[in-house]
Design an enzyme around this catalytic site. Structure first.
Site, mmCIF file in Angstrom:
data_model
loop_
_atom_site.group_PDB
_atom_site.id
_atom_site.type_symbol
_atom_site.label_atom_id
_atom_site.label_comp_id
_atom_site.label_asym_id
_atom_site.label_seq_id
_atom_site.Cartn_x
_atom_site.Cartn_y
_atom_site.Cartn_z
ATOM 1 N N THR A 255 57.223 62.553 -3.174
ATOM 2 C CA THR A 255 57.071 62.020 -4.526
ATOM 3 C C THR A 255 55.709 62.406 -5.065
ATOM 4 O OG1 THR A 255 58.557 60.142 -4.144
ATOM 5 C CG2 THR A 255 56.979 59.921 -5.937
ATOM 6 N N PHE A 257 52.749 61.577 -7.710
ATOM 7 C CA PHE A 257 52.189 60.432 -8.415
ATOM 8 C C PHE A 257 51.095 60.903 -9.366
ATOM 9 C CE2 PHE A 257 53.934 58.765 -4.529
ATOM 10 C CZ PHE A 257 54.487 57.537 -4.880
#
Length: 353
Positions: A255, A257
């Site tokens: 992921t 960020f």
């Protein structure tokens, strides 16, 4: 030299390191005093990125770059805290992957403040309740985080950093064996990312969705019949041991960020810029807007569309590219592209992960 001699040598080296760390801390205190008098920010992302890049590139020994970066993250965090307290918002509760990402960026010495939602994280930064916020923007298997993109359209905050976190999912439980697990809890993404493993190892066990992976671990802490799918950080924070490690179906799951702040970030030497724009409804409009970037040799790393939510079937485009908006080549490309859009907004230039 025998083992005792080597240990004695390491003790002497440790003492030298501690002396140097205290000298660095004293310098940080002096810098903090100067920054307060000049009303300058305590956290300067481009400066910290330059420090870590210089040290990891220098190398010269057996320590890998990742280990050097991890050590200096905590040194920078501790020295920064001496200059001034740093407050950081993240998606609640403690132990979420966003919390883990925030700690990876700012270290243990920051003051972390849980926000109820991603939108609330934006709000906390906008209203000055915290200095920075960390939000997920995209996942390598599940795609874009839509709420983050939607808030970027209207917010005044700046993107001042990014980081990519490998998503390692673990089965956490006070149960001592898989046979003792009666329910598996996690965020919908956590359950989805471990679907194959669950079907193979716990095919008859009911699965239940929770608002967050950390929330599932909190429930598992109170009931040995519950297993939660979450991070090892959540397990440590809530005191729930790992029953099975790395149960995610895709080992390449990660992921990205974003770090949000209220101050523009200067060039670090290796930067990325994020923009969004709306384009006229004309043939070739997207090509004409992006053409200045191609002509200038600016590499696009992401392009994505989202509904504008103002008029039906109108869209905004999100684009990331390599370079900093303060450099002449990027500034020229942005100026030319802006003339060909309905509107263009620079979301931020920041050190690339």
């Amino acid at each position: 030299m025998d083992l005792g001699d080597w240990r004695s040598r390491i003790n002497n080296i440790d003492n030298q390191i501690l002396t140097l760390l205290n000298q660095r801390a004293e310098a940080a205190l002096q810098i903090g005093d100067l920054k307060r008098r000049q009303e300058a920010p305590s956290y300067v992302p481009e400066r910290e990125a330059e420090v870590v890049s210089r040290l990891t590139t220098a190398g010269g020994g057996p320590l890998p770059a990742e280990a050097i970066a991890a050590v200096w993250r905590e040194i920078l965090s501790a020295c920064r805290a001496l200059e001034a307290p740093l407050t950081v918002a993240y998606l609640a509760p403690p132990g979420t992957f966003t919390h883990q990402a925030a700690r990876e960026r700012f270290g243990d010495a920051a003051d972390y403040r849980p926000s109820r939602t991603i939108a609330a994280t934006f709000d906390d930064v906008e209203r000055g309740r915290v200095q920075f916020g960390v939000v997920p923007v995209e996942n390598s298997t599940d795609g874009a985080v839509n709420v983050t993109h939607d808030r970027l359209v209207d917010t005044d905050v700046q993107i001042c950093g990014e980081l990519t976190l490998e998503i390692a999912q673990h089965l956490l439980s006070r149960a001592t064996d898989l046979a003792d697990v009666k329910r598996v809890l996690s965020h919908p993404q956590g359950l989805g990312q471990c679907r194959t493993w669950l079907a193979e190892h716990l095919p008859e066990v009911p699965q239940e969705e929770t608002a967050s992976t950390a929330g599932a671990v909190e429930l598992a802490a109170a009931d040995p019949g519950i297993a939660a799918i979450a991070s090892d950080l959540a397990g440590r924070l809530y005191g729930v041991p790992i029953l099975r490690r790395r149960i995610e179906d895709n080992r390449h799951n990660a992921t990205r960020f974003l770090v949000l702040g209220r101050r523009a970030t200067g060039p670090s030497g290796r930067d990325k810029t994020s923009i969004l724009f709306a384009m006229p409804n004309q043939p070739g409009a997207l090509y004409r807007i992006l053409e200045p970037f191609a002509r200038s040799g600016l590499n696009l790393t992401k392009i994505e569309s989202r509904p504008a939510k103002r008029m039906p079937w109108e869209f905004v485009m999100f684009v990331d590219f390599e370079g900093h908006r303060e450099t002449p080549v990027v500034a020229a490309a942005l100026s030319e592209a802006a003339e060909r859009t309905v509107y263009l907004k620079v979301l931020g230039s920041y050190p690339a992960a």
